[in-house]
Design a protein around this motif. Structure first.
Motif, PDB file in Angstrom:
ATOM      1  N   THR A   1       0.849  -1.199   0.000  1.00 31.50           N
ATOM      2  CA  THR A   1       0.000   0.000   0.000  1.00 31.50           C
ATOM      3  C   THR A   1       0.880   1.242   0.000  1.00 31.50           C
ATOM      4  O   THR A   1       2.061   1.197   0.355  1.00 31.50           O
ATOM      5  CB  THR A   1      -0.880   0.059   1.264  1.00 31.50           C
ATOM      6  OG1 THR A   1      -0.024   0.001   2.419  1.00 31.50           O
ATOM      7  CG2 THR A   1      -1.866  -1.094   1.317  1.00 31.50           C
ATOM      8  N   ASP A   2       0.308   2.373  -0.384  1.00 28.42           N
ATOM      9  CA  ASP A   2       0.952   3.652  -0.103  1.00 28.42           C
ATOM     10  C   ASP A   2       1.197   3.715   1.402  1.00 28.42           C
ATOM     11  O   ASP A   2       0.438   3.142   2.196  1.00 28.42           O
ATOM     12  CB  ASP A   2       0.054   4.821  -0.515  1.00 28.42           C
ATOM     13  CG  ASP A   2      -0.187   4.885  -2.008  1.00 28.42           C
ATOM     14  OD1 ASP A   2       0.688   4.450  -2.774  1.00 28.42           O
ATOM     15  OD2 ASP A   2      -1.265   5.371  -2.403  1.00 28.42           O
ATOM     16  N   ASN A   3       2.256   4.414   1.819  1.00 27.12           N
ATOM     17  CA  ASN A   3       2.559   4.433   3.242  1.00 27.12           C
ATOM     18  C   ASN A   3       3.351   5.680   3.633  1.00 27.12           C
ATOM     19  O   ASN A   3       3.647   6.544   2.786  1.00 27.12           O
ATOM     20  CB  ASN A   3       3.291   3.162   3.667  1.00 27.12           C
ATOM     21  CG  ASN A   3       4.521   2.824   2.832  1.00 27.12           C
ATOM     22  OD1 ASN A   3       4.815   1.667   2.583  1.00 27.12           O
ATOM     23  ND2 ASN A   3       5.269   3.841   2.402  1.00 27.12           N
ATOM     24  N   PHE A   4       3.681   5.768   4.908  1.00 23.75           N
ATOM     25  CA  PHE A   4       4.516   6.849   5.424  1.00 23.75           C
ATOM     26  C   PHE A   4       5.935   6.621   4.918  1.00 23.75           C
ATOM     27  O   PHE A   4       6.627   5.717   5.373  1.00 23.75           O
ATOM     28  CB  PHE A   4       4.471   6.851   6.955  1.00 23.75           C
ATOM     29  CG  PHE A   4       5.386   7.851   7.602  1.00 23.75           C
ATOM     30  CD1 PHE A   4       5.000   9.176   7.758  1.00 23.75           C
ATOM     31  CD2 PHE A   4       6.638   7.464   8.060  1.00 23.75           C
ATOM     32  CE1 PHE A   4       5.856  10.096   8.346  1.00 23.75           C
ATOM     33  CE2 PHE A   4       7.492   8.379   8.658  1.00 23.75           C
ATOM     34  CZ  PHE A   4       7.109   9.694   8.807  1.00 23.75           C
TER      35      PHE A   4
ATOM     36  N   SER B   1       3.633  12.048   1.117  1.00 25.26           N
ATOM     37  CA  SER B   1       3.611  12.686  -0.206  1.00 25.26           C
ATOM     38  C   SER B   1       4.130  11.790  -1.318  1.00 25.26           C
ATOM     39  O   SER B   1       3.894  12.076  -2.493  1.00 25.26           O
ATOM     40  CB  SER B   1       4.445  13.971  -0.169  1.00 25.26           C
ATOM     41  OG  SER B   1       5.821  13.678   0.071  1.00 25.26           O
ATOM     42  N   ALA B   2       4.850  10.727  -0.980  1.00 27.71           N
ATOM     43  CA  ALA B   2       5.450   9.859  -1.990  1.00 27.71           C
ATOM     44  C   ALA B   2       4.732   8.512  -1.987  1.00 27.71           C
ATOM     45  O   ALA B   2       4.769   7.778  -1.004  1.00 27.71           O
ATOM     46  CB  ALA B   2       6.942   9.668  -1.707  1.00 27.71           C
ATOM     47  N   ARG B   3       4.093   8.182  -3.102  1.00 28.88           N
ATOM     48  CA  ARG B   3       3.263   6.984  -3.174  1.00 28.88           C
ATOM     49  C   ARG B   3       3.966   5.877  -3.966  1.00 28.88           C
ATOM     50  O   ARG B   3       4.291   6.047  -5.134  1.00 28.88           O
ATOM     51  CB  ARG B   3       1.911   7.315  -3.793  1.00 28.88           C
ATOM     52  CG  ARG B   3       1.088   8.279  -2.922  1.00 28.88           C
ATOM     53  CD  ARG B   3      -0.298   8.558  -3.502  1.00 28.88           C
ATOM     54  NE  ARG B   3      -1.081   9.424  -2.625  1.00 28.88           N
ATOM     55  CZ  ARG B   3      -1.855   8.992  -1.628  1.00 28.88           C
ATOM     56  NH1 ARG B   3      -1.961   7.699  -1.400  1.00 28.88           N
ATOM     57  NH2 ARG B   3      -2.520   9.851  -0.885  1.00 28.88           N
ATOM     58  N   PHE B   4       4.176   4.745  -3.282  1.00 29.42           N
ATOM     59  CA  PHE B   4       4.850   3.589  -3.865  1.00 29.42           C
ATOM     60  C   PHE B   4       3.918   2.385  -4.011  1.00 29.42           C
ATOM     61  O   PHE B   4       4.337   1.353  -4.510  1.00 29.42           O
ATOM     62  CB  PHE B   4       6.027   3.168  -2.975  1.00 29.42           C
ATOM     63  CG  PHE B   4       7.283   3.988  -3.148  1.00 29.42           C
ATOM     64  CD1 PHE B   4       8.373   3.481  -3.833  1.00 29.42           C
ATOM     65  CD2 PHE B   4       7.384   5.255  -2.607  1.00 29.42           C
ATOM     66  CE1 PHE B   4       9.543   4.218  -3.981  1.00 29.42           C
ATOM     67  CE2 PHE B   4       8.549   6.002  -2.733  1.00 29.42           C
ATOM     68  CZ  PHE B   4       9.630   5.488  -3.427  1.00 29.42           C
ATOM     69  N   GLY B   5       2.674   2.477  -3.551  1.00 26.56           N
ATOM     70  CA  GLY B   5       1.842   1.302  -3.378  1.00 26.56           C
ATOM     71  C   GLY B   5       1.142   0.770  -4.613  1.00 26.56           C
ATOM     72  O   GLY B   5       0.856   1.508  -5.565  1.00 26.56           O
TER      73      GLY B   5
END
Length: 422
Positions: free
Chosen positions: A364-367, A374-378
């Motif tokens: 998932t997107d995370n901290f 602001s930075a989405r890896f999920g």
């Protein structure tokens, strides 16, 4: 494209769980160092939504999951352990088992309890037994639910970002300190490898696999005809990853690292854990990014062939199965992630290396540490205000790859063909 690699997903406790635990990253937030001001105490609220997340994972066909435990949660004070935290992790691991999902359990992933940090953390060799004590606790509490372990995640990134670049806690700026931390953490891994095998043998568990998650890059000179650039690329590669690789995999400590404790040359990994994201272009004793070519939303160069190059370097050193313990990209609009995944997995397949696992970073997107939310890896989008989860288009592509054990022309046309890098 046929895919025999087992496709999984990865996460880390601090980045998804939430909760007001007293650790280095809650302290870093309190000191105002998170770029978007987001608080790891919120993160993904996985603390309360873990069943929902595992259900989504199961629905996506994922059968291999790399996760970590939060040291500050399990041991909030030195020598004082939280039984409720143990119970929570046991429930999570048991639920994974009911879903047919195999865990790869990371014992340390960037975050220290504040009490450990205030006593010097990994900058002090005297704290190696403290870390090993936590390792023993984890193994004794969870060995019936996990067979595979990562001792430490990216010791080089932890050391360089926290002790040389000053952007991770504790915010130091000393190359000497960064090398000492790498030395201590490498010693921790080697000693933990032996300890985990010893403990699990005593407990009667077989099929134990232990490794570390190594962040590796391709380092190239900015100008290949410039002798200084070539020398810097070699030195930076040695100091950032090559010396660490030998220490952690083989117990061989070469300049600039120093071993702590009774460590002998040998084999200290049952699999080669590789975290790969980018290539570095070097013109001095510092990191650099090629201006040409594609980049992700954090400005990192996208260089798919590098994943096979780094995996090959590890395999030359030690012939063990390769696990890609992390690979992914910051793509806030999910506009090129499917192509990124396809290109990197294709590079691995074309290499003919014995790659057994691929854990996409992240599930998932995370901290995302200093970047916050602001930075989405999920593969799965998270609305942090409502905590609603939504599978992204790239998540649908990943599911299709798992179900079909490959990429058909129809899948390629739907998910990859029209995507381009920035």
């Amino acid at each position: 494209m046929n895919i025999e690699i087992k496709l999984g997903a990865a996460s880390a406790a601090t980045q998804i769980e939430g909760g007001g635990f007293v650790h280095t990253w809650s302290d870093w937030y309190n000191k105002g160092h998170i770029k978007d001001g987001s608080n790891p105490a919120r993160a993904n609220d996985h603390l309360n939504r873990w069943k929902e997340d595992i259900d989504i994972m199961s629905d996506m066909g994922i059968k291999n999951y790399r996760l970590s435990v939060e040291w500050a949660r399990l041991e909030p004070k030195k020598g004082v352990y939280d039984d409720e935290a143990v119970k929570w992790y046991r429930c999570l691991l048991e639920y994974l088992k009911t879903k047919g999902i195999s865990p790869l359990l990371t014992i340390h992933h960037f975050t220290n309890p504040l009490w450990f940090e205030e006593d010097g953390g990994f900058a002090q060799p005297k704290n190696i037994p403290v870390y090993l004590g936590f390792v023993e606790y984890v193994i004794r509490k969870f060995s019936d639910l996990a067979d595979e372990f990562v001792t430490i995640n990216e010791p080089n990134v932890f050391a360089v970002m926290g002790y040389n670049d000053g952007v991770f806690p504790p915010g130091k700026r000393s190359m000497f300190a960064a090398m000492k931390v790498q030395s201590v953490m490498a010693s921790c891994h080697v000693l933990a490898y032996d300890l985990i095998h010893k403990l699990r043998n005593e407990l009667g568990y077989k099929n134990t696999k232990v490794g570390f998650a190594h962040h590796a890059r391709v380092f190239v000179p900015k100008n290949k005809h410039n002798l200084w650039h070539r020398l810097c690329a070699s030195l930076v590669s040695l100091m950032f990853q090559n010396a660490l690789t030998r220490a952690c995999l083989l117990g061989r400590f070469i300049f600039p690292l120093k071993k702590y404790g009774k460590i002998h040359s040998g084999c200290y990994a049952d699999f080669l854990g590789l975290n790969y994201y980018t290539r570095s272009t070097v013109s001095s004793l510092a990191d650099g990014v090629c201006k040409e070519g594609p980049h992700n939303d954090l400005g990192w160069e996208i260089f798919p062939q590098g994943i096979a190059m780094c995996a090959a370097d590890l395999y030359k050193l030690l012939q063990k199965p390769i696990y890609i313990t992390e690979n992914g990209t910051c793509d806030n609009d999910d506009s090129f992630r499917s192509r990124y995944i396809y290109d990197h997995i294709k590079a691995l397949i074309d290499s003919r290396l014995p790659v057994e696992r691929y854990y996409h970073w992240s599930f998932t997107d995370n901290f995302e540490w200093c970047e916050g939310e602001s930075a989405r890896f999920g593969l799965v989008h998270v609305d942090y205000q409502t905590q609603k989860r939504t599978i992204k288009n790239s998540g649908r592509f990943y599911y299709a790859m798992i179900i079909n054990k490959g990429v058909t022309k129809e899948m390629y046309d739907e998910f990859v063909a029209l995507q381009t890098y920035h």
